[in-house]
Design a protein around this motif. Structure first.
Motif, PDB file in Angstrom:
ATOM      1  N   ARG A  54      37.126  33.721  64.358  1.00 28.82           N
ATOM      2  CA  ARG A  54      37.885  34.046  63.147  1.00 28.82           C
ATOM      3  C   ARG A  54      37.027  33.858  61.900  1.00 28.82           C
ATOM      4  O   ARG A  54      37.097  34.659  60.968  1.00 28.82           O
ATOM      5  CB  ARG A  54      39.141  33.179  63.055  1.00 28.82           C
ATOM      6  CG  ARG A  54      40.297  33.685  63.936  1.00 28.82           C
ATOM      7  CD  ARG A  54      41.538  32.850  63.701  1.00 28.82           C
ATOM      8  NE  ARG A  54      42.713  33.302  64.433  1.00 28.82           N
ATOM      9  CZ  ARG A  54      43.563  34.222  63.981  1.00 28.82           C
ATOM     10  NH1 ARG A  54      43.350  34.792  62.813  1.00 28.82           N
ATOM     11  NH2 ARG A  54      44.614  34.578  64.700  1.00 28.82           N
ATOM     12  N   VAL A  59      38.966  36.565  59.380  1.00 29.76           N
ATOM     13  CA  VAL A  59      40.396  36.799  59.584  1.00 29.76           C
ATOM     14  C   VAL A  59      41.035  35.443  59.887  1.00 29.76           C
ATOM     15  O   VAL A  59      40.868  34.895  60.974  1.00 29.76           O
ATOM     16  CB  VAL A  59      40.643  37.771  60.752  1.00 29.76           C
ATOM     17  CG1 VAL A  59      42.131  37.952  60.979  1.00 29.76           C
ATOM     18  CG2 VAL A  59      39.985  39.107  60.475  1.00 29.76           C
ATOM     19  N   HIS A  60      41.767  34.921  58.916  1.00 30.36           N
ATOM     20  CA  HIS A  60      42.327  33.587  59.083  1.00 30.36           C
ATOM     21  C   HIS A  60      43.648  33.640  59.819  1.00 30.36           C
ATOM     22  O   HIS A  60      44.335  34.637  59.758  1.00 30.36           O
ATOM     23  CB  HIS A  60      42.543  32.931  57.725  1.00 30.36           C
ATOM     24  CG  HIS A  60      41.283  32.838  56.931  1.00 30.36           C
ATOM     25  ND1 HIS A  60      41.259  32.375  55.648  1.00 30.36           N
ATOM     26  CD2 HIS A  60      40.015  33.174  57.239  1.00 30.36           C
ATOM     27  CE1 HIS A  60      40.023  32.412  55.200  1.00 30.36           C
ATOM     28  NE2 HIS A  60      39.253  32.899  56.146  1.00 30.36           N
ATOM     29  N   PRO A  61      43.981  32.553  60.494  1.00 36.20           N
ATOM     30  CA  PRO A  61      45.321  32.506  61.084  1.00 36.20           C
ATOM     31  C   PRO A  61      46.355  32.615  59.968  1.00 36.20           C
ATOM     32  O   PRO A  61      46.122  32.110  58.871  1.00 36.20           O
ATOM     33  CB  PRO A  61      45.388  31.118  61.741  1.00 36.20           C
ATOM     34  CG  PRO A  61      43.989  30.612  61.770  1.00 36.20           C
ATOM     35  CD  PRO A  61      43.233  31.309  60.706  1.00 36.20           C
ATOM     36  N   PRO A  62      47.500  33.263  60.224  1.00 39.64           N
ATOM     37  CA  PRO A  62      48.477  33.456  59.151  1.00 39.64           C
ATOM     38  C   PRO A  62      48.992  32.129  58.630  1.00 39.64           C
ATOM     39  O   PRO A  62      49.240  31.200  59.396  1.00 39.64           O
ATOM     40  CB  PRO A  62      49.604  34.246  59.833  1.00 39.64           C
ATOM     41  CG  PRO A  62      49.374  34.090  61.292  1.00 39.64           C
ATOM     42  CD  PRO A  62      47.925  33.846  61.485  1.00 39.64           C
ATOM     43  N   GLY A  63      49.095  32.035  57.324  1.00 38.67           N
ATOM     44  CA  GLY A  63      49.669  30.853  56.713  1.00 38.67           C
ATOM     45  C   GLY A  63      48.763  29.639  56.734  1.00 38.67           C
ATOM     46  O   GLY A  63      49.204  28.538  56.471  1.00 38.67           O
ATOM     47  N   VAL A  64      47.504  29.825  57.071  1.00 37.35           N
ATOM     48  CA  VAL A  64      46.585  28.691  57.120  1.00 37.35           C
ATOM     49  C   VAL A  64      45.478  28.913  56.092  1.00 37.35           C
ATOM     50  O   VAL A  64      44.862  29.968  56.065  1.00 37.35           O
ATOM     51  CB  VAL A  64      45.964  28.528  58.525  1.00 37.35           C
ATOM     52  CG1 VAL A  64      44.905  27.440  58.518  1.00 37.35           C
ATOM     53  CG2 VAL A  64      47.038  28.225  59.544  1.00 37.35           C
TER      54      VAL A  64
ATOM     55  N   PRO B 124      53.092  33.129  53.475  1.00 39.12           N
ATOM     56  CA  PRO B 124      54.137  32.120  53.345  1.00 39.12           C
ATOM     57  C   PRO B 124      53.653  30.923  52.531  1.00 39.12           C
ATOM     58  O   PRO B 124      52.541  30.451  52.721  1.00 39.12           O
ATOM     59  CB  PRO B 124      54.432  31.706  54.792  1.00 39.12           C
ATOM     60  CG  PRO B 124      53.254  32.132  55.577  1.00 39.12           C
ATOM     61  CD  PRO B 124      52.634  33.289  54.853  1.00 39.12           C
TER      62      PRO B 124
ATOM     63  N   PRO C  23      45.973  34.445  53.937  1.00 39.11           N
ATOM     64  CA  PRO C  23      46.823  33.561  53.146  1.00 39.11           C
ATOM     65  C   PRO C  23      45.981  32.528  52.428  1.00 39.11           C
ATOM     66  O   PRO C  23      45.273  31.762  53.070  1.00 39.11           O
ATOM     67  CB  PRO C  23      47.699  32.876  54.195  1.00 39.11           C
ATOM     68  CG  PRO C  23      47.562  33.694  55.421  1.00 39.11           C
ATOM     69  CD  PRO C  23      46.245  34.360  55.353  1.00 39.11           C
ATOM     70  N   ALA C  26      49.034  27.162  51.746  1.00 37.18           N
ATOM     71  CA  ALA C  26      49.174  26.158  52.786  1.00 37.18           C
ATOM     72  C   ALA C  26      50.000  26.591  53.983  1.00 37.18           C
ATOM     73  O   ALA C  26      50.401  27.727  54.124  1.00 37.18           O
ATOM     74  CB  ALA C  26      49.766  24.906  52.190  1.00 37.18           C
ATOM     75  N   VAL C  28      52.579  27.064  57.207  1.00 34.41           N
ATOM     76  CA  VAL C  28      53.889  27.677  57.356  1.00 34.41           C
ATOM     77  C   VAL C  28      54.963  26.612  57.518  1.00 34.41           C
ATOM     78  O   VAL C  28      56.086  26.766  57.080  1.00 34.41           O
ATOM     79  CB  VAL C  28      53.890  28.575  58.601  1.00 34.41           C
ATOM     80  CG1 VAL C  28      55.220  29.290  58.728  1.00 34.41           C
ATOM     81  CG2 VAL C  28      52.753  29.552  58.531  1.00 34.41           C
TER      82      VAL C  28
END
Lengths: 281, 316, 295
Positions: A54, A59-64, B124, C23, C26, C28
């Motif tokens: 990644r 490409v980051h993990p979502p929300g991280v 989010p 993102p 912070a 989720v």
């Protein structure tokens, strides 16, 4: 070996922030992959292999939240500096990725033919009928007998092996300089594994791509890769040509991994045993 | 595909029959002699006898149910006490206004909810997400009658931008029709939009965590491509189910909004009938509402199957 | 909503964080309800409950008393929420309305929730016939237009607080039953229930000692939702004129009454509306909090 490397990673460090806690997931990783060669990245789950990929791709993990420092040169792109459209173009043209779980890495609501060629749809400029033609052609090349009808199916209507061949086809569509296999055989039956790896090799021979094979299985890496990098807790603990790593492992962790490979020619029962410094315990 | 509905259709039919059976006993809820209460003290015994006969109160419950069902099936839903017209035609005459109100409010709710939900799910905890989440949370605390009262006061009385009430059929004057629909549609739609937003945001976040979203990003999908082409569809089952439920129970919401904005639809018909204790009309509306619930349920099932091919697997 | 527990998002010093639309912020799993919100919501509900109780035992001005010397007066010390066009004290009327809302909400949760949860747990433990009964009951209730039915029953039998509360509670039963049934199904296969059963515990003991203590926390968010729904339903009913008879104060009725006075005395509508919305918001905050606590 003489030419420019396809992928050059230098001092790559990645930090993620989760629930307010900062954690280093990749620490000072460096390695080089030359055109046409294959490199295996081996390590247990949680060793940071996925995060390494990644970070390379951006490409980051979502929300991280993730901070990546160091240097990544991929097929002439300075990956850490790329943004927006240029970044997406680099991903679409230079990288093809084969994912671990062939069912979950296919969108359940999109027909496989459309997913196979989605890289063209995202990039724009290719008509629907042209994409359909390319998709059918590609499905035939990865062993589908009647791609015209099979391309209209949804992922859950295919078998595990068929799904992974769709994944390989999709990765190879743009004949990318770099193919990344992220545990491509882990979710498959042993009998299907070999066939899938063979198709990957055939595809690579056709497209001339280099291969970055991420796996927890040192045996698979030893069989398919020219060079091997061993990762543990976010760090690269050993790297070198496969033969050297296998025959004379320098790090006790590599030895432990090596001993855990079941062998037909070896003694019947061989367990993963803990090395002196408590690795793997 | 047809066979899958059969058990459901049978169940639905049974539900409808039970509701019809309960509905035709409504008069019994009146304390004392229903005929006396409905007609008043000055009525003659002959008048009351006639009313008892119309309501079937001179028969036992089972016979009353059977003759009621006979009427329902043959299209004779009784006659309104107040207007003297057949109940079924009273109801059908009010359907267009209510249908327009309900459909437009759903369109508005979805048009607001889908883009906001997808984009807040993509990031989010980000500023955009925090603003929309807080906004929806506040909206959910506003009952529609409060929103309606305040909207009339602000936009119609104080600012004079929009008409406060009334209804013009679309065919007669489209512009007038739409301008009169704006306030009621938003009153009804905004709160539902908030519910949709929360639901879709949740499932879109789940989809974005999936390996297929990762795969599409690595294949070079831009945010809009990812969200609209690849995330919306697998995330929308819950949303569709919610829209189905809201369509099904829409009649309840129109009761408030139609009386607030003087829209001559089913809701207003019901409020009038309740005020006048017009039993046949009340019975008709309840039955009609039950039919809508059942039909909406079946349509929802079809829509979910269309959108998410996985859900058809259970049939094999 | 201020977010207290969110540390500053990482930004890349070398511009290396990369990624299109990755993102920047912070995790989720971040809590969405700040602690101060939970405290404010609790404080509001407690305060309102005390005030409503005080009003109910007659500690405030008579909500029905007309004082023609103070017609449509703006909020003042003597009349904190002002007076309406008949010179009645809006503050006192609002608090009496709060008491009516509280009765409806509590009856709905205690009666509707109580019967519903027992039915659901029974269906979940017994399956078979019990399951079929609860399932069909739910189907029928869901197909009924609840607001219309409640209005019909209340109109036909005569509007009174018990009728209104119990009718609204009746519609809560099936939903409680369905939700607690599935919660029970999930729990009934857990080891401790099976162990209790193997050890020969009686059905009642399993129900009260093992299943209910586990089902109730699962139902907590829905209980909060039901409190809010019941208050809104009573408000809607009174607003339409099918609730408590007019001079009798109720939030919905007060808001409806005040509509015609909006240009002259907006507080007649706005004050009860504000109380209503603040109360719903507080309940929603606590509901969301209990939902987060479950994770």
């Amino acid at each position: 070996m003489s030419s420019q490397p396809i992928l050059e990673v230098r001092d790559l460090t990645a930090t993620v922030l989760r629930r307010g806690v900062e954690r280093t997931v990749v620490e000072g990783a460096s390695f080089t992959l030359y055109p046409g060669r294959s490199l295996g990245i081996v390590g247990e789950s949680g060793a940071g292999k996925s995060m390494l990929i990644r970070s390379i791709l951006g490409v980051h993990p979502p929300g991280v939240a993730m901070r990546v420092t160091g240097h990544v040169q991929l097929d002439g792109h300075d990956m850490l500096a790329l943004r927006g459209r240029a970044h997406r173009r680099a991903l679409a043209t230079s990288v093809g990725m084969i994912h671990q779980d062939p069912l979950r890495s296919l969108n359940p609501t999109i027909r496989v033919g459309d997913q196979l060629t989605e890289v063209l749809a995202f990039a724009g400029g290719t008509g629907r009928s042209e994409r359909a033609r390319r998709g059918i052609e590609l499905m035939r090349s990865v062993g589908f007998r009647s791609p015209e009808s099979e391309s209209r199916r949804f992922p859950h209507e295919l078998s595990g092996g068929q799904r992974q061949r769709i994944g390989i086809g999709a990765a190879a569509l743009t004949e990318p300089a770099l193919l990344i296999g992220d545990e491509p055989t882990t979710a498959l039956d042993v009998t299907v594994q070999k066939r899938v790896l063979d198709i990957m090799d055939e595809t690579r021979a056709r497209t001339g791509s280099s291969l970055l094979l991420v796996t927890h299985d040192l045996g698979v890496a030893a069989e398919r890769c020219d060079d091997i990098v061993v990762m543990r807790a976010g760090q690269i603990v050993e790297s070198g040509p496969t033969a050297q790593v296998i025959s004379a492992p320098a790090h006790p962790y590599t030895r432990a991994l090596l001993d855990s490979i079941p062998r037909l020619d070896g003694p019947r029962v061989r367990r993963l045993h803990t090395s002196a410094d408590g690795v793997l315990s | 595909m047809t066979t899958a509905w059969l058990p459901r259709a049978g169940r639905s039919l049974l539900v409808l029959i039970v509701i019809a059976a309960l509905t035709c006993q409504l008069a019994l809820l009146l304390p004392g002699d229903p005929a006396l209460i409905l007609l008043g003290q000055e009525s003659t015994e002959a008048q009351r006898e006639a009313l008892r006969h119309t309501l079937g109160l001179d028969q036992n419950g089972l016979l009353r149910f059977l003759s009621f069902m006979g009427g329902v099936v043959t299209g004779d839903w009784g006659t309104s006490f107040t207007s003297g017209r057949p109940v079924l035609s009273e109801i059908l005459a009010r359907v267009p206004a209510t249908a327009e109100l309900v459909i437009l409010s759903q369109v508005v709710a979805l048009a607001i909810a889908i883009p906001l939900a997808l984009h807040s799910a993509r990031n989010p905890g980000g500023r955009f997400d925090r603003i929309t989440s807080t906004g929806t949370f506040l909206l959910l605390a506003l009952p529609s009658f409060v929103v309606g009262v305040l909207a009339i006061q602000l936009f119609a009385v104080q600012l004079g931008w929009l008409p406060a009430s009334g209804y013009t059929p679309f065919a007669e004057n489209p512009l007038d029709n739409l301008s009169r629909m704006v306030l009621p549609v938003f009153t009804l739609g905004v709160a539902e939009g908030a519910v949709y937003l929360r639901a879709l945001r949740g499932s879109a976040m789940e989809s974005l965590h999936s390996p297929y979203a990762y795969a599409s990003i690595v294949r070079g999908a831009s945010d809009p491509q990812l969200l609209w082409w690849r995330i919306l569809r697998p995330s929308s089952s819950t949303l569709i189910a919610l829209v189905g439920i809201n369509l099904a129970v829409a009649l309840g919401g129109t009761l408030l909004v139609e009386s607030l904005f003087a829209i001559p639809g089913l809701g207003r018909l019901t409020v009038g009938a309740l005020g006048a204790r017009d039993l046949p009309v009340i019975q008709g509306v309840v039955l009609f509402a039950a039919v809508i619930v059942v039909v909406a349920g079946i349509l929802t099932d079809i829509a979910v199957r269309r959108v998410d091919p996985r859900s058809t697997r259970e049939r094999h | 909503m201020s977010v207290t527990d969110l540390t500053t998002p990482l930004t890349s010093p070398s511009g290396a964080a990369s990624g299109p639309g990755t993102p920047p912020s912070a995790s989720v799993a971040r809590r969405r309800i700040p602690r101060v919100g939970v405290m404010l919501a609790t404080a509001w509900l407690v305060l309102l409950a005390i005030a409503a109780l005080a009003a109910a035992v007659g500690l405030t001005v008579d909500p029905l008393a007309n004082d023609y010397s103070v017609i449509s007066q703006a909020p003042s010390l003597a009349h904190p929420f002002g007076t309406d066009n008949l010179g009645r004290d809006v503050f006192s009327r609002s608090l009496h309305g709060a008491a009516a809302s509280a009765v409806v909400a509590l009856v709905t949760v205690v009666v509707g929730g109580g019967i519903g949860i027992l039915l659901g747990v029974w269906a979940g433990l017994r399956r078979g016939f019990a399951d079929a009964v609860v399932g069909f009951l739910t189907d029928v209730t869901i197909a009924l237009p609840s607001l219309i039915i409640v209005a019909t029953i209340v109109t036909l039998t005569g509007p009174s607080l018990p009728t209104i509360s119990l009718t609204i509670a009746g519609f809560a039963i099936p939903v409680f039953a369905r939700l607690s049934r599935s919660a029970t199904l999930a729990i009934a296969t857990e080891n401790y229930v099976i162990v209790a059963r193997t050890l020969g515990a009686s059905g009642w003991r399993i129900l009260t000692r093992e299943v209910l203590p586990s089902v109730l926390p699962i139902m907590m968010p829905f209980i909060m939702t039901t409190l809010a729904t019941a208050i809104v339903a009573e408000g809607a009913l009174s607003f339409l004129g099918f609730g408590l008879r007019p001079p009798e104060p109720s939030w919905g009725g007060l808001i409806a009454e005040g509509r015609t006075q909006l240009p002259v005395a907006p507080w007649v509508t706005l004050m009860p509306a504000l109380l209503l919305c603040a109360t719903i918001l507080s309940i929603n905050v606590l509901g969301e909090h209990s939902r987060e606590a479950k994770r």
